[in-house]
Design an enzyme around this catalytic site. Sequence first.
Site, mmCIF file in Angstrom:
data_model
loop_
_atom_site.group_PDB
_atom_site.id
_atom_site.type_symbol
_atom_site.label_atom_id
_atom_site.label_comp_id
_atom_site.label_asym_id
_atom_site.label_seq_id
_atom_site.Cartn_x
_atom_site.Cartn_y
_atom_site.Cartn_z
ATOM 1 N N ALA A 25 0.670 -1.247 0.017
ATOM 2 C CA ALA A 25 -0.116 -0.064 -0.053
ATOM 3 C C ALA A 25 0.824 1.137 -0.080
ATOM 4 O O ALA A 25 0.684 2.213 -0.920
ATOM 5 C CB ALA A 25 -0.929 -0.210 1.237
ATOM 6 N N ASN A 119 8.676 -0.099 9.207
ATOM 7 C CA ASN A 119 8.277 0.023 10.243
ATOM 8 C C ASN A 119 9.568 -0.617 11.341
ATOM 9 O O ASN A 119 10.189 -1.415 10.829
ATOM 10 C CB ASN A 119 7.016 -0.788 10.860
ATOM 11 N N LYS A 209 8.146 7.211 16.518
ATOM 12 C CA LYS A 209 7.035 6.181 16.062
ATOM 13 C C LYS A 209 7.121 4.774 16.513
ATOM 14 O O LYS A 209 5.985 4.350 16.712
ATOM 15 C CB LYS A 209 7.188 6.244 14.494
ATOM 16 N N ASN A 213 4.020 2.847 17.957
ATOM 17 C CA ASN A 213 3.678 1.208 17.589
ATOM 18 C C ASN A 213 3.747 0.509 18.704
ATOM 19 O O ASN A 213 2.774 -0.669 18.475
ATOM 20 C CB ASN A 213 4.695 0.978 16.496
ATOM 21 N N GLU A 296 5.413 -8.018 12.175
ATOM 22 C CA GLU A 296 6.714 -7.192 12.272
ATOM 23 C C GLU A 296 6.998 -6.965 13.722
ATOM 24 O O GLU A 296 7.614 -6.133 14.134
ATOM 25 C CB GLU A 296 6.760 -5.977 11.700
#
Length: 338
Positions: A25, A119, A209, A213, A296
């Site tokens: 995406a 990520n 981030k 997460n 992940e």
Amino acid sequence: MSGEPATDNFDTMSDTPILIAGAGAIGSILGGMLHDAGHDVTLLGRPAHLEAIARRGLRISGLLGDRIVAGMTLADDPARLGRRFGLIVCAVKSYDTESIAAALADRLSDDGAIVSMQNGLGNIESLIESFGRRRVLGARVIFGAEIPSPGSAHVTVFAQPVAIGPAPAIHREDSPALAARARAIAAMIDAAGVPAVAVDDIMPVLWTKVLYNVALNPLGALLQQHYGALAGDPDVRPIMDSAIEEAFAVARALGIALPFSSAAEYRKVFYEQMIPPTSSHRPTMLHDLHVRGRTEIGALNGKIVELADRLGVSAETNRILTRLVRAAQRVTEKKERR
């Protein structure tokens, strides 16, 4: 010049062949927008998605506007890439970083750059193993996108501009030159309609981030809830607080220059500023867990645990979350075998 919009060295990117390695995406959105802006883009991705793009173009929709992009070069196997690229955007899942780096080691031009738009932690270091310090940059992507059907990509959330830069603690004397290159790449992406900025040190941005997460991704995946529901649940919120506290302590122990004086200050921003615009969003880990059977988690909560153990810092909440997600992955794997 952390967070400064990039404008210099833009012309150096105008004729650069670009490879999007991982046309999911995010990769599809970025590649499509760059190609629509006149850049020479190749997408490397899964056959079904690329076949649909070949038939009717890439359909981009959502917060960055609606368009159909045709004419990109498409490849579903690195072995079929017939040339070298001045810029490679690495957008694969973190657990595929080493394998894609090995497959693309000879596809990056000698003076080119590869940017990790992934990520978690550890991706920059993995890419350096194959490409060397002077050709690797990091990036923080904090917009959400999905592929509603093959050949389509939809932007669901756009929280902040894409940030691109070196990691001085890793790149050392190469950082100034890489910072200049980051400005050129960010300028190109920004001009293509995807807001982007250059930063002189990507690590504090990446870690900010990661704090987000480690709290939301595993719990959103395990409980199948959106971010607003997680933040509003009186039993879930203390778990998120603890995961953040542990990750913040690890970052401090590593000397990461986080833009927050304490974990409490970060949590205030997290709940009052970060969660509201993404309240209805669900983590990609939810899809990965129940559809792919692989997540992940190792580059997120698992990496916090790995670093904490090395540093002698406690990370029991992150350890439990990591184990729960891995156990859930095994449940999915067993279902697929039936």
